[in-house]
Every structure is written in structure tokens, then in C-alpha cells.
Design a protein around this motif. Structure first.
Motif, PDB file in Angstrom:
ATOM      1  N   LYS A   1      22.667 -23.156 -34.124  1.00 39.84           N
ATOM      2  CA  LYS A   1      23.580 -23.288 -32.991  1.00 39.84           C
ATOM      3  C   LYS A   1      22.867 -23.886 -31.779  1.00 39.84           C
ATOM      4  O   LYS A   1      21.790 -23.451 -31.388  1.00 39.84           O
ATOM      5  CB  LYS A   1      24.133 -21.909 -32.632  1.00 39.84           C
ATOM      6  N   GLN A   2      23.460 -24.932 -31.221  1.00 41.21           N
ATOM      7  CA  GLN A   2      22.854 -25.603 -30.074  1.00 41.21           C
ATOM      8  C   GLN A   2      23.163 -24.796 -28.813  1.00 41.21           C
ATOM      9  O   GLN A   2      24.303 -24.357 -28.617  1.00 41.21           O
ATOM     10  CB  GLN A   2      23.461 -27.009 -29.968  1.00 41.21           C
ATOM     11  N   THR A   3      22.138 -24.574 -27.963  1.00 39.57           N
ATOM     12  CA  THR A   3      22.381 -23.871 -26.706  1.00 39.57           C
ATOM     13  C   THR A   3      22.951 -24.865 -25.691  1.00 39.57           C
ATOM     14  O   THR A   3      22.381 -25.934 -25.516  1.00 39.57           O
ATOM     15  CB  THR A   3      21.068 -23.298 -26.156  1.00 39.57           C
ATOM     16  N   THR A   4      24.057 -24.526 -25.066  1.00 38.22           N
ATOM     17  CA  THR A   4      24.574 -25.423 -24.026  1.00 38.22           C
ATOM     18  C   THR A   4      24.195 -24.889 -22.663  1.00 38.22           C
ATOM     19  O   THR A   4      24.398 -23.699 -22.373  1.00 38.22           O
ATOM     20  CB  THR A   4      26.117 -25.554 -24.106  1.00 38.22           C
TER      21      THR A   4
END
Lengths: 316, 266
Positions: free
Chosen positions: A2-5
Motif C-alpha cells: 500500500k502506497q502512503t499518501t
């Protein structure tokens, strides 16, 4: 994965720095936290200084800690029993010679002893300088009342003066305290703390007591570093000044957190001790391997002590 | 295969708070092996090492070491306790916890002295270990003034002076610079060549194939997820992903451009 925004505000860069020249604002006062961090650094530095001296080559550094502790105690005993100021002065000079031979800068040593001793002992001896407390031959009359002074049931002489006996007594007292403090300082400066603790075994200090002191010495620095890190981390996130109550809250939080850390550490240390065979009864290697130099030094100190006592009897 | 040195049968351990640290562990360690305990943070590696060192005791299941059951009762027996402590050495992850003496020399002497060795023997062991690990310039220093790498060396020295036949290392390379890591890996290999059994808990996958022949993988469910030869375990990407020892990025690196870029979750 999961990419951290990042939220929008985290992408913003700060504007230019405010000009420093011409900024006439008052210098910022150091906060309690900053001062504490500096104080920690100073304590560590002091320890490094003491350790450096203890490890540098010099006369007393070469002598076995056990012999040093015993001879220092002997010399302190002698200094306490002296009554003649020239002899006490000689003892102080003798200590200074040892300071010089032990690669300690005499100026720094004198500063440590003689800036403190007169201040504290001065307060103690001050009253005894005056004839109202200790009658004697007046040396300097401060106030002359012309008639005896009555104060309730007490009658005092008609003048307030500093007495010859008071000054002589005070001088002897200061020289005596100075000699004792110098001797003790010389011992602690030229002996590393662990070696000094070991030497106490010779004085029949119980082993468990020494073990506790050793561990305290060891872990006080680990905990000091932890506290120092906590304070530094807090300082690096502090912008501007914080209120006293806010600082107090931080301190109480830090105390709690340190307690928890110390407790966890103690459990781990205990496990590490058990793992290496500790069963609750500390065993140690005690040795008093006196070499020729140590015997020579001890004999020399005994002779010096006898000469000093003889001189004191002659002059006192 | 020979008699195992350690035999864990269905070992379960819960922390005092009730959380599970280990669940149903069956494991045998044989003499002269190099074993790596692999697992993500919190998977129970350190707890397992502490059980192997008789510092914690399983709430259910049993540990048999050197043919004897290890429990609070048996370790209460002085003769067995001494024999056990002489055989097993533990290098803790936190060197500060392990170095509790006021000088390096005393630190290294602590174990042999507690185990009742003669003075000459203690001195010769301490001096021997100091010479071997080149610690001569540190021997009178208090441990708190050492660097991280120096502390680790002294911690290892303090265990080696006991001359244990089994060495337990908990995350030994964490926080060490590359040169000290290399030194440590070489030391572990040398000790193993000399017949010592080495058990290392780590999540540093880069060193595993150098310090172990066999890998035991602990999953995040605190059970053994796999045991096997190191190459076999390190080659099983699905296993490593499942137990959180590698991430997808690593996976892509390996399968995508073919160049190996190892990094585990720290």
C-alpha cells in the motif's frame, strides 16, 4: 504494498528565512530543558576529564589503589591531628608536589580546592573569630561601646573585636580542611572509580555493597544518556518558548518514562547476569598484589607522617 | 543423526500480559550446527533464545538440554545450573544490558569467576579472549565509554570466556557498521569450525547463508512456519512474504530485473 499518501500540508516547503542582521529582538533566554541538556553534557565531560587524569602517566597513578586508599587515610588522619599552622602549610605544599608529580595541572587543582574550602569553612569559623564567641587578645577592634554590653542574662565585653586566637584557630582549621580535601581529591583524580571501589574491599566494605555501587556507577551513565536523548529530542522539536507548567509536565512525563525504561533494563541485566552463572552471591577476584613501588610508597608515607607529627609536637 | 543438544517439545510461552510469544514449538538442535532463527519483529525469536538459555520457562511443553529437562526446579540445582551455564552462552541484543561491570576486564572475567574457576584460569581466559578479539586497548575502560561495535565485541568476549559449547546470538548485527558486521560473521564461522553450536536470531537476510546451515522460520502467528536448509528457505519467496521477512518490492527486484536487492523489515 500500500502506497502512503502524504497530506497536502506535508508537501509544502517553508518560506525564506527571516533576516538575522538588523533583527533587534532580545536574545532568547535558555529554557530549563536546554540548561538541563547542557548540564548533562558537563557531567559527562567532567567524568571524561577525571578518567583521563586517572589514565595518564604519573606518580600516584602508578601506585596500587589499595595502597593509595590506605596511605590517603593515614595522611588525612595526620592532617586532622595537626595543631601547628606551619606544619599544616607544609602538608598542603607536600600535596601540591604530589599533584605536580601526578601530571595534574596545579592551577586547576588549586582552583578546585581553594575556591570551595574557604567558602564553606569560612562560614563555619566566622563566629569564632570574634571575642564575643571566643574570648582572646584583640587583633582588630570593630566596635567600641565603651561599657560592657548587657543582653538579657548575658554580659559581653565593651568592644567587639576579631581576636588573635580566633584568626589563628580559623587559619589552622582552613589549612586542615584544605589538606584533607586535597588528599581526597588527589586520590579520586588519580584512581579510576572502578579501581577505587575495588580498593574499598580492603577496608572490609561488604562485597554486596560494592557490587551495588559498581552497578550504580555503570548504569547511571546509560540512564543519563537516555535522559539526555529525551531532552535533546524534545528540544529539537521545540519552537519558541514554552511555559513553565508545560515544562513541568514534560519533566514528570520524562521521569515516568525513565522509570519504566530503568525497570525493563534491570530485568534484562538480571537475565544477562543469570546467563553467565550469577546465583545471587557475587564472587570476585580480590587481589592486593603490592609491588615494590607500592611498598616503597607506603613506607615513605609512614615516614613522612611520623616526621610531620614530630614537627607538629615541636612547633605546636 | 546424533542426540540433539536441545529438544523443544510443543513449547508454548505467553508474556505476563497474556500475549502469546510462542505457540506449539517443536524443535531439535544438534551438536555443531549453525542455525538461524528467522522471523519478523515480535514473532518470538528472542523469547525462544531466552527459553533455550533457561532464562524463561515454557508454560506448557518441555525443553530438554544435554539430556536433562530444563526447568526452574532443575536449574535450582547448583551442580546442574553450573553445568548448564558453562555450556550455553548468550549474546544479548542490547549490549548495555549485558555489560554491567565497571571495566571491560571485569566484564570478561565475570562469567568465569561466577562459575568458580581458579584465579590463574580466569586470568588466562580473560587475557586470551582479549588477545584474540584485540581488546587490549579497551581492557581498563568502563563499558559506557565504548562505541556500539566495541560494546558488541566486549559482550561476545564476556561470553566466550566461559567457553560455552552453544552460543546464542540475538540480532547480533543490528546497529553495527559493515566492517564490524563482516568481522562478526567471520567470528561466528570460526567458532562453528571449532565445533561450537551457533544459534542466531536475526531478520538480516543478507548474512543468513553465511552464519547458518539450517533456518528455522517463525511466523507472525508465533509458530514455526518452516525449517530447512538455508538455501531452500531463502529460495521460498512465498514463505518469506507470508512471514513478513521480505516485502513485495524485494519480490519484484528478484523476479523483475533479476538483480538481488535484499532488505527485510526492520
Amino acid at each position: 504494498m500500500k502506497q502512503t499518501t502524504l497530506p497536502e500540508w506535508l508537501r509544502e516547503a517553508p518560506g525564506p528565512l527571516p533576516p538575522i542582521a538588523g533583527n533587534r529582538q532580545r536574545r532568547r533566554r535558555k529554557s530549563f530543558v536546554e540548561k538541563t541538556v547542557e548540564e548533562f553534557a558537563r557531567v559527562m565531560q567532567e567524568e571524561f576529564y577525571a578518567e583521563k587524569i586517572a589514565r595518564s602517566p604519573g606518580l600516584l597513578q602508578e601506585i596500587h589503589p589499595g595502597a593509595k586508599v590506605l596511605t590517603t587515610l593515614l595522611l588525612i588522619g595526620v592532617a586532622v591531628s595537626l595543631r601547628s599552622w606551619p606544619v599544616l602549610f607544609f602538608v598542603n605544599l607536600w600535596v601540591l608536589l604530589l599533584v605536580y608529580l601526578s601530571a595534574i595541572r596545579p592551577a586547576a587543582f588549586l582552583k578546585r580546592v581553594w575556591l570551595v574550602v574557604p567558602l564553606f569553612t569560612g562560614v563555619i569559623i566566622l563566629p569564632s573569630l570574634f571575642n564575643y564567641v571566643l574570648p582572646g587578645t584583640p587583633l582588630l577592634v570593630l566596635i567600641n561601646f565603651g561599657h560592657p554590653v548587657h543582653l538579657g542574662p548575658w554580659t559581653f565585653p565593651g568592644y567587639l573585636a576579631i581576636t588573635r586566637q580566633g584568626v589563628a584557630g580559623g587559619l589552622i582549621f582552613i589549612l586542615r580542611v584544605g589538606a584533607c580535601v586535597s588528599l581526597a581529591l588527589l586520590l579520586t583524580l588519580t584512581t579510576s572509580w572502578p579501581a577505587l571501589l575495588k580498593a574499598f574491599r580492603l577496608l572490609f566494605v561488604p562485597q554486596i555493597f560494592i557490587a551495588v555501587l559498581e552497578m550504580t556507577y555503570r548504569y547511571i551513565y546509560v540512564l543519563l544518556l537516555t535522559v539526555s536523548d529525551m531532552f535533546a529530542a524534545r528540544q529539537s522539536r521545540t519552537v519558541g518558548r514554552t511555559s513553565t507548567s508545560e515544562q513541568q509536565r514534560f519533566i514528570s512525563g520524562a521521569m515516568g518514562s525513565l522509570w519504566t525504561k530503568a525497570f525493563n533494563l534491570s530485568e534484562e541485566v538480571h537475565a544477562a547476569m543469570l546467563s553467565r552463572g550469577y546465583t545471587g552471591q557475587p564472587h570476585t577476584l580480590t587481589s592486593l598484589q603490592m609491588r615494590q613501588l607500592d611498598w616503597f610508597w607506603t613506607a615513605f608515607t609512614v615516614i613522612i607522617s611520623l616526621i610531620t607529627l614530630w614537627g607538629d609536637r615541636l612547633l605546636g | 543423526m546424533a542426540e540433539p543438544l536441545f529438544q523443544l517439545n510443543n513449547v508454548t510461552y505467553h508474556y505476563p500480559t497474556g500475549e502469546t510469544a510462542l505457540e506449539g514449538i517443536d524443535l531439535s538442535i544438534y551438536k555443531g550446527e549453525k542455525v538461524a532463527l528467522l522471523g519478523a519483529n515480535g514473532s518470538g525469536k528472542s523469547t525462544l533464545l531466552k527459553i533455550l538459555d533457561g532464562l524463561l520457562f515454557p508454560q506448557s511443553g518441555s525443553l530438554i538440554a544435554f539430556g536433562e529437562t530444563v526447568s526452574e526446579q532443575t536449574l535450582g540445582n547448583e551442580a546442574f545450573s553450573f553445568a548448564f551455564r558453562r555450556r550455553v552462552g548468550f549474546v544479548f541484543q542490547n549490549s548495555d544490558a549485558q555489560l554491567f561491570n565497571s571495566s571491560v576486564w571485569d566484564e570478561i572475567a565475570f562469567g568465569p569467576v561466577q562459575l568458580g574457576l581458579e584465579r590463574e584460569e580466569v586470568v588466562s581466559r580473560v587475557e586470551g579472549v582479549i588477545a584474540m578479539l584485540e581488546l587490549d586497548h579497551l581492557k581498563n575502560r568502563p563499558p559506557f565509554k565504548l562505541s556500539g561495535g566495541e560494546k558488541k565485541k566486549v559482550a561476545i568476549a564476556s561470553v566466550l570466556s566461559i567457553n560455552p559449547m552453544v552460543l546464542l546470538f540475538d540480532e547480533p548485527t543490528s546497529g553495527l557498521d559493515p566492517r564490524t558486521q563482516r568481522w562478526l560473521v567471520n567470528l561466528i564461522r570460526t567458532l562453528n569450525d571449532a565445533g561450537k553450536t551457533i544459534i542466531t536470531a536475526t531478520h538480516d537476510l543478507e548474512i543468513v547463508d553465511q552464519i547458518a546451515d539450517r533456518a528455522v522460520v517463525l511466523g507472525e502467528d508465533h509458530r514455526i512456519a518452516a525449517t530447512g536448509a538455508v538455501e531452500e528457505v531463502l529460495g521460498d519467496m512465498d514463505l518469506l512474504l507470508r512471514v513478513n521477512l521480505i516485502d513485495e518490492e524485494f519480490h519484484r527486484h528478484l523476479h523483475g530485473d533479476g538483480h538481488k536487492h535484499v532488505h527485510a523489515h526492520g
